[in-house]
Each structure stands twice: as structure tokens, then as C-alpha cells.
Design a protein around this motif. Sequence first.
Motif, PDB file in Angstrom:
ATOM      1  N   MET A 511       0.820  -1.214   0.000  1.00  0.00           N
ATOM      2  CA  MET A 511       0.000   0.000   0.000  1.00  0.00           C
ATOM      3  C   MET A 511       0.850   1.259   0.000  1.00  0.00           C
ATOM      4  N   ALA A 512       1.972   1.239   0.726  1.00  0.00           N
ATOM      5  CA  ALA A 512       2.853   2.410   0.731  1.00  0.00           C
ATOM      6  C   ALA A 512       3.401   2.670  -0.666  1.00  0.00           C
ATOM      7  N   GLY A 513       3.729   1.600  -1.393  1.00  0.00           N
ATOM      8  CA  GLY A 513       4.208   1.775  -2.761  1.00  0.00           C
ATOM      9  C   GLY A 513       3.153   2.368  -3.665  1.00  0.00           C
ATOM     10  N   ALA A 514       1.887   1.940  -3.508  1.00  0.00           N
ATOM     11  CA  ALA A 514       0.797   2.449  -4.344  1.00  0.00           C
ATOM     12  C   ALA A 514       0.487   3.904  -4.027  1.00  0.00           C
ATOM     13  N   TYR A 515       0.458   4.260  -2.749  1.00  0.00           N
ATOM     14  CA  TYR A 515       0.201   5.659  -2.383  1.00  0.00           C
ATOM     15  C   TYR A 515       1.373   6.556  -2.792  1.00  0.00           C
ATOM     16  N   ALA A 516       2.589   6.016  -2.785  1.00  0.00           N
ATOM     17  CA  ALA A 516       3.738   6.786  -3.274  1.00  0.00           C
ATOM     18  C   ALA A 516       3.575   7.106  -4.749  1.00  0.00           C
ATOM     19  N   THR A 517       2.928   6.219  -5.506  1.00  0.00           N
ATOM     20  CA  THR A 517       2.669   6.488  -6.925  1.00  0.00           C
ATOM     21  C   THR A 517       1.754   7.684  -7.085  1.00  0.00           C
ATOM     22  N   LEU A 518       0.745   7.799  -6.235  1.00  0.00           N
ATOM     23  CA  LEU A 518      -0.120   8.983  -6.277  1.00  0.00           C
ATOM     24  C   LEU A 518       0.669  10.239  -5.934  1.00  0.00           C
ATOM     25  N   ALA A 583      -2.014  14.181   2.614  1.00  0.00           N
ATOM     26  CA  ALA A 583      -3.184  13.547   2.024  1.00  0.00           C
ATOM     27  C   ALA A 583      -3.253  12.135   2.570  1.00  0.00           C
ATOM     28  N   GLY A 584      -4.468  11.607   2.726  1.00  0.00           N
ATOM     29  CA  GLY A 584      -4.540  10.255   3.269  1.00  0.00           C
ATOM     30  C   GLY A 584      -5.940   9.704   3.276  1.00  0.00           C
ATOM     31  N   LYS A 585      -6.047   8.441   3.674  1.00  0.00           N
ATOM     32  CA  LYS A 585      -7.340   7.758   3.734  1.00  0.00           C
ATOM     33  C   LYS A 585      -7.325   6.763   4.888  1.00  0.00           C
ATOM     34  N   THR A 586      -8.425   6.748   5.613  1.00  0.00           N
ATOM     35  CA  THR A 586      -8.597   5.788   6.698  1.00  0.00           C
ATOM     36  C   THR A 586      -9.245   4.511   6.174  1.00  0.00           C
ATOM     37  N   TRP A 596      -6.604   0.904   9.461  1.00  0.00           N
ATOM     38  CA  TRP A 596      -5.518   1.409   8.618  1.00  0.00           C
ATOM     39  C   TRP A 596      -5.526   2.935   8.533  1.00  0.00           C
ATOM     40  N   PHE A 597      -4.348   3.483   8.368  1.00  0.00           N
ATOM     41  CA  PHE A 597      -4.235   4.840   7.839  1.00  0.00           C
ATOM     42  C   PHE A 597      -3.120   4.838   6.805  1.00  0.00           C
ATOM     43  N   ALA A 598      -3.483   5.249   5.587  1.00  0.00           N
ATOM     44  CA  ALA A 598      -2.521   5.336   4.487  1.00  0.00           C
ATOM     45  C   ALA A 598      -2.455   6.793   4.051  1.00  0.00           C
ATOM     46  N   GLY A 599      -1.277   7.384   4.125  1.00  0.00           N
ATOM     47  CA  GLY A 599      -1.172   8.796   3.801  1.00  0.00           C
ATOM     48  C   GLY A 599       0.192   9.172   3.273  1.00  0.00           C
ATOM     49  N   TYR A 600       0.276  10.403   2.785  1.00  0.00           N
ATOM     50  CA  TYR A 600       1.547  10.861   2.230  1.00  0.00           C
ATOM     51  C   TYR A 600       1.644  12.378   2.259  1.00  0.00           C
ATOM     52  N   THR A 601       2.871  12.816   2.360  1.00  0.00           N
ATOM     53  CA  THR A 601       3.256  14.193   2.101  1.00  0.00           C
ATOM     54  C   THR A 601       3.997  14.174   0.764  1.00  0.00           C
ATOM     55  N   PRO A 602       4.430  15.303   0.237  1.00  0.00           N
ATOM     56  CA  PRO A 602       5.215  15.247  -1.001  1.00  0.00           C
ATOM     57  C   PRO A 602       6.489  14.424  -0.868  1.00  0.00           C
ATOM     58  N   GLU A 603       6.982  14.228   0.392  1.00  0.00           N
ATOM     59  CA  GLU A 603       8.261  13.535   0.578  1.00  0.00           C
ATOM     60  C   GLU A 603       8.117  12.066   0.950  1.00  0.00           C
ATOM     61  N   LEU A 604       7.119  11.721   1.760  1.00  0.00           N
ATOM     62  CA  LEU A 604       7.012  10.370   2.325  1.00  0.00           C
ATOM     63  C   LEU A 604       5.600   9.822   2.166  1.00  0.00           C
ATOM     64  N   GLY A 636      -8.104   6.822  14.261  1.00  0.00           N
ATOM     65  CA  GLY A 636      -7.644   6.989  15.620  1.00  0.00           C
ATOM     66  C   GLY A 636      -6.162   6.732  15.770  1.00  0.00           C
ATOM     67  N   VAL A 637      -5.811   5.599  16.393  1.00  0.00           N
ATOM     68  CA  VAL A 637      -4.412   5.294  16.681  1.00  0.00           C
ATOM     69  C   VAL A 637      -3.546   5.224  15.426  1.00  0.00           C
ATOM     70  N   PRO A 638      -3.981   4.547  14.331  1.00  0.00           N
ATOM     71  CA  PRO A 638      -3.119   4.523  13.139  1.00  0.00           C
ATOM     72  C   PRO A 638      -2.804   5.913  12.602  1.00  0.00           C
ATOM     73  N   ALA A 639      -3.820   6.790  12.547  1.00  0.00           N
ATOM     74  CA  ALA A 639      -3.583   8.150  12.059  1.00  0.00           C
ATOM     75  C   ALA A 639      -2.673   8.919  13.013  1.00  0.00           C
ATOM     76  N   ALA A 640      -2.824   8.676  14.318  1.00  0.00           N
ATOM     77  CA  ALA A 640      -1.965   9.353  15.291  1.00  0.00           C
ATOM     78  C   ALA A 640      -0.512   8.881  15.155  1.00  0.00           C
ATOM     79  N   ILE A 641      -0.312   7.579  14.959  1.00  0.00           N
ATOM     80  CA  ILE A 641       1.046   7.062  14.729  1.00  0.00           C
ATOM     81  C   ILE A 641       1.632   7.696  13.480  1.00  0.00           C
ATOM     82  N   TRP A 642       0.831   7.738  12.424  1.00  0.00           N
ATOM     83  CA  TRP A 642       1.285   8.321  11.159  1.00  0.00           C
ATOM     84  C   TRP A 642       1.703   9.783  11.348  1.00  0.00           C
ATOM     85  N   GLY A 643       0.842  10.551  12.044  1.00  0.00           N
ATOM     86  CA  GLY A 643       1.133  11.968  12.228  1.00  0.00           C
ATOM     87  C   GLY A 643       2.394  12.204  13.032  1.00  0.00           C
ATOM     88  N   GLN A 644       2.555  11.476  14.162  1.00  0.00           N
ATOM     89  CA  GLN A 644       3.746  11.668  14.988  1.00  0.00           C
ATOM     90  C   GLN A 644       5.012  11.254  14.234  1.00  0.00           C
TER      91      GLN A 644
END
Length: 807
Positions: A511-518, A583-586, A596-604, A636-644
Motif C-alpha cells: 500500500m505504501a508503494g501504491a500511495y507513493a505512486t499517487l 493527504a490520506g485515507k482511513t 488502517w491509515f494510508a497517507g503521504y506528504t510530497p516527501e514520504l 484513531g491510533v493509526p492516524a496518530a502514529i502516522w502523524g507523529q
Amino acid sequence: MSETSARKDTARDSPGDGPPEEHRRRRRLLPRWRTLFAAALLTASLALGGLVAGYLLVEIPEPRSASAAQSNVYLYADGSQLARVGEVNRESVSLSLVPEDVRHAVLAAEDRAFFRQSAVDPKAMVRAAWNMLRGEGKQSGSTITQQYVKNYYLDQEQTLERKTKEFFIAVKLDREVSKEEILEGYLNTSYFGRNAYGIQAAAQAYYGKDTGELNVAEGAYLAALLVAPSAFDVGSATQNEGRAVARWEYVLDGMVDEGWLAASERAGLEFPEPQETRPSTGLSGQRGYLVEAVRDHLIESGVLDEQRLAAGGFRITTTIEPDQQEALTASVQEQLLDRKDEEREADSHLRAGATSVETETGRVVAMYGGEDYTRQFLNNATRRDYQAASTFKPFVYAAALEHEATTRSGTPIGPSTTYDGTSGREVLDRDGQGTGWSPENENEVSHGELTLRSAMDLSVNAVFAQLGQDVGPRRVADTARALGIPADTPGLDSAQGSVSLGTATPSTLDMAGAYATLARHGEHLPTVLVEEVSRGDEEIELPAREPERAVSREVADATTDLLVGVVEGGTGSAAGAVGRPAAGKTGTAEQDKAAWFAGYTPELATVVALMGQNQETGAQEPLYGALGLERVSGGGVPAAIWGQYTAAALEGAPVRDFDLEAREDFGETDNGPVEEWEEPADPGPPVTEDSRPPAQSPERSPEESAEPSPTGPESPGTSEPPSGTPSPTGEPEPTETPEPTEPTETPGPSEPTGTSGPTDPGTSPPDDGRNPDDGSDGDSDSDSEDGSGQRAPQSAARPAWSEIQTG
């Protein structure tokens, strides 16, 4: 003309002799055949001479010492040491101590004609070479004798020189040593996985017993491992179970064919589950997960084969950045592990996995596989057995834009396209006919008419189920594959309409590879875990990686534009703690079996997943009441882990905004009707209401009740789906809850008996999610509701497709 001349002309023109040109052609061809015959004879003589010379010149060398095996050194991207792996685990035993059934199992798996054929099999070698030329992957035409020579006298290098030596040594050895001695040597030098060299070490590693105590079923499984241990070790990855059983059955069938096992005895055998892997204590913490992921990457990409890597001596520089790895581990510790309570049973089921990818390069810079590799060896970051739920919805939207799809009324699809968000509304095909599929929203809340932008923010199942049908389930799956979801991902092909609600089970790495494509504006670049591999002075060549256009830039950027809204004010608002454009999606599974939380910034691009798994039985479990919360959701927790984590990983880096070039006219021009789809495969027998388990609700004590969430613009609770009270705008008012939840993707009781999902127009009945490979009765791991609002824990068997995971 004289009579003599006439006779000459008549003779020259007679049919029996033919015209002069034909005579000359025959005279010219005769020398050519002679030349070709002479050339062939010379070639055969040279080949025979080469074989004789090779046989005379190549000597049987001294055996390689076990001490020649070396450690592999794994390094972080900055050159610091990650781990050192490699102790030779071998104990030789005489052939007399190996049960005859075990010997026969090995022969059935590797070389059934061992005792009645020569040391080499030219036909098998030519066949293997031809199959590889046809693109069927690496194949072996080697006999057991050749494999023994490679293991005992030579090395695992794939070079012409080594293969030539192997050929001649095998021929010589076959003339000088008995078949029994060769088989004994082969059994004592072969690699079985789990760092076990030889049948005795393998018996201990997999079954905790000596070789002489192995039974037929166990011997057949160990024999099945020889071809590719990591691919058939059921303890190293959940997806190995099916192919391991198939390979085990192939070995047993071979024994029956050769007369080594009675068919009646074979029919009564059951697959012998091996014991759990016992990792080296030197791989504690995250090190073991990282080494395992890198090792699998090297083997799957064809850089090194398993036995050569096991022989050691390699220096492997990974893409893992130590600072970012530390930041990810710390985020999971603070947001999840520190909140667990040993007194809460639900907390014991919590598992976490995460992967972070550098969007520009595709480098995996951090990975979290579990609490400790020495205590829980299964890598949660790379496992493929939990449904991705609503994190698949961006792929549905991207597919709609990429294929310029329209609604049933012919309206082009775009961010402002409106859909009916009524919970339990039946999905319709292109002709307006019902499909028998009526997915429910979270808490059965109906949203009425709303735009796709709002539906993405609120993760409304009813909308995306219909959108996926309008686009075409196959197009959705094809778009997911183009973005980077592997083609062999479980559930991706077997699902039809349900693919839009995330019934496939990719890993966080996938999933990280696919969201990196976006994030990379629609260009897919395969993820990579290795920067450099060397052995002594030898640099090992790594596969070239070229970016490929998955979707157009406009489509990728338009998808990003919608996902920015999910973080700014939708179900993923907790990720806004990152403090920079994101940007992201729960995605939250029904019964909270995965969040799940799958998200990205321009860098990661980073994907975090929480999973419920019974630590004793390995069965997937609901997470109701975990961490003292009523529900565990992706927001909740996945998005919080992602943000931190993302904030820490990018600390000090300049803040970058998304460079979007999304078209403003998506959905505003008439792009014509959607093309006809091909008929999908037969989904199998329908699933009925009777196949669904009864439902009940887990009871919770007051002490386990969730505390109210904080208020404020960054509160994850402010974007929750409402209890059903409409706002002045016609959309539900958000309410505060202990954990942000997203709409669940449960078709529920509205689904008619005998049907199981939407189909393409005019084709076969709806898909039931059945996986033809594993014989399960459904593709989902969730339970259904019976109308009482109560839910029941899932049994070990997979339930019906209609009980799909949620978002």
C-alpha cells in the motif's frame, strides 16, 4: 539442321533428363550438402573432444569445509551495522538413520529416477534452459548428484564456469561413488530454511525431533522445502500455507506413483504443521523484521538465490534510514504500546505493522514489523492477510477519472458528481437492474445525496460501491495493480464489486508503494529495500528500476486533492498533527479486525495498520474494547502514529506543498458512455443467509468505556459520522466520539439470500469473494449483523463474502 544435331536437341530436352538449368542446380547443391555434413561431423568431433578433455582435466576437488560459510552483514543506509547473520547449523547423520519413507519423499520431490539414471540429465537441463528463455523464471534441470556437487564441492554462484565444473564432477563422482553415498551427502548438505543445513538440523528446526523419529507426512514436508524453503515455510508467512500444502501433496503423489507409498495410506495423511520459528536472539526488536524483509526482497527480485545467500559472505547495504526507523518505532511505542493494559484481553490481540517509502525514489526508509522478532516472528509490515478496507477507495476514484467513466445517466464522473449515500441502498448495474448487493454505512447512517468529495471525506460505502460498479470492478483492480498493488495479492482477482470496498489483502509495504505512486503524480516506481550488495571484491548487480506511467498526472493529482480533504476535515483529521500538507485515507475493518491509515506528504508515503490476532491460535480477532476504546478505527491510533512519525521524520525539512495539476473540468464534460466489460469469471456457488454466524455484542464494563475525545480543530473526533441527525445542509452533523470512526463497509442483512455482490452488467451472478485457491467459504474475515445491532466474534472459518470489512 542435321539429323545428328536434332538427336542431340531431342535428348537434351527429354523429360527424363530435365532442363540444363536443373542439372546445373543439382551440381551446385551437391557440394553444399557435403560441406554441411563435414561441418556437422567436425562440430560433433570437437564437442566429443571437449567432453573427453573436460572429463580428464576437471578433478574432484576437496570438499568445502563447513567453516567456509560466512556471516552476512546488513547495514543501514548510512553504513552503520544493522545486523550480522550467519551461524552454520548442521549435524551430519548416516543414511541408515534416515527412515526409508523420508528418503523416498526426498527422491519424489527432487529426482525420482535417481537410482536408475546417470548423474546428469541432458534432457532436463535443456528443458529448464528453454523454459527460462520463455520467461518462466529460474528452473533447475539438475539431478540430486549435481545438487550434491554444488553443495559439497563448489558454491552457489550462477556462472557458466561453475555449471561446467558441476557437470564433469557429477559424471566422475557417479562412476567412483555409490548412489547411497551420494544420497547421504545430499541429505546432509542441503539447505532446508530456518538456518538448517542437512536433514537432522531440519528435523529439529521444524519438528523438534531427530531424523529417525520423522514420519511419512513430516518427511514429505521437509522434502517439499528443498526447492525453495522461504516460499514453503508456513511459519514465515501466512500466504505460504496454500502452496506449501500443494507442494506437500505433490511429493506424496510422487511417492504413490513410484510405488513407495500405498494409496490408502496416502489418503489418510494430514498436513503436519511445523513448530514455530525460533529466531536468533541477535535479531531482537526490529532488526529481525528488517533482515527478513531485505532477505525476501533479494530472493524475490532475483538478485541472490536462497542457498547462495544462506552460504554467507555478503555485505548488504539497505535503504533503511536509522533516524526514521527510530522515529517510527517510537511513534508506535508512544501511541500504541504504552497504552496497552495486560488486564485487557483485547489488548493482547493488538498487532501493528507499518512501512514508510520515500516518494521520489521508492526507497523503503522505515518499517515496523511487530513488538519483537524473537517473540513474534511474523512481519506485520509485509504480511498479506488483512483486508485493506476503505484505503482502497482512492483507487476506485482514480480508476473513474483515468477511464473517463460516467454515471448510469451518462454524467461524467468528477469530484462534484453526486451519488445517493443511503445506507443499504442496492447497487445497480448499467441497465438499472439490481445486483443484489446492498452495503451498509457506518451505524447504518444514511447521508442522502452528496458529492464524491464529501463521500471520500466521510468514507461512505453506499457511494463507493455504486461508483465501483459504474467504473467496472475490473478497471478498479487494474488501476490498483498499475499503481503498485501486486497482481498476486490475495482477494484482488477473486473479488468483483467488493474490490471497491477493500476486500483485497495487500501488505503495508504494498500500500505504501501504491500511495507513493499517487504522490509521484501517477508514475509508479517499484519499492526497493537494498542499495548495494557485495561479496569481497565482487559487486552484485541489482535490477534496474524504471518509472512507468500508472495513471495520468491529472488523475493522480485530482485524487490527491480529494485525499487532502480527508486529512483537513474528514475521517483522517488526527493525521493533521503532522503540521504540513498531507493527504490520506482511513480504513477500518468490520468488527475492528484491522484499522488502517494510508497517507503521504510530497516527501514520504507511509501506511500504518493495526490488526487483531489471537496470540495463541493465530486467528483474526475483533478489537472491540482494545486500549479501553469502544472501537479502534483507522482515524484513531493509526492516524496518530502516522502523524507523529511523519512530523519527526521530516523535522527540519522545508515545508512543501503538493504541486497539483488537477483538471478543473473533471465531471463537467460529456465523455460518452462506459465501454462494455468482459464477462467476469464464475464466482462460485452463492452464499446464503444460513451461512452467516449469529451475532452478539461484546459486553464492556464501565472501566473499559472510552473517554471523550478532546475538542479543537485537530481533534480526531470532530469528523465522525453522525448518529443520523441531519444538518441544515442535508448532511449529518459530526459528533464527538472516543475514537474517530469511518463508515463501515458491511453489506449486511439487506443483501438478498443467494446473492453476494455486484457484477458487471449482463453477466454472471454477484461475486461471493470465494478464493478458489484455498477452498474457503468466503473472502471476508468479518461477521454479519442480524438486525439487533449486535455482533459476534468470528469463528476460525472464513465467513460469507457479504460480511466484508469496513472503512
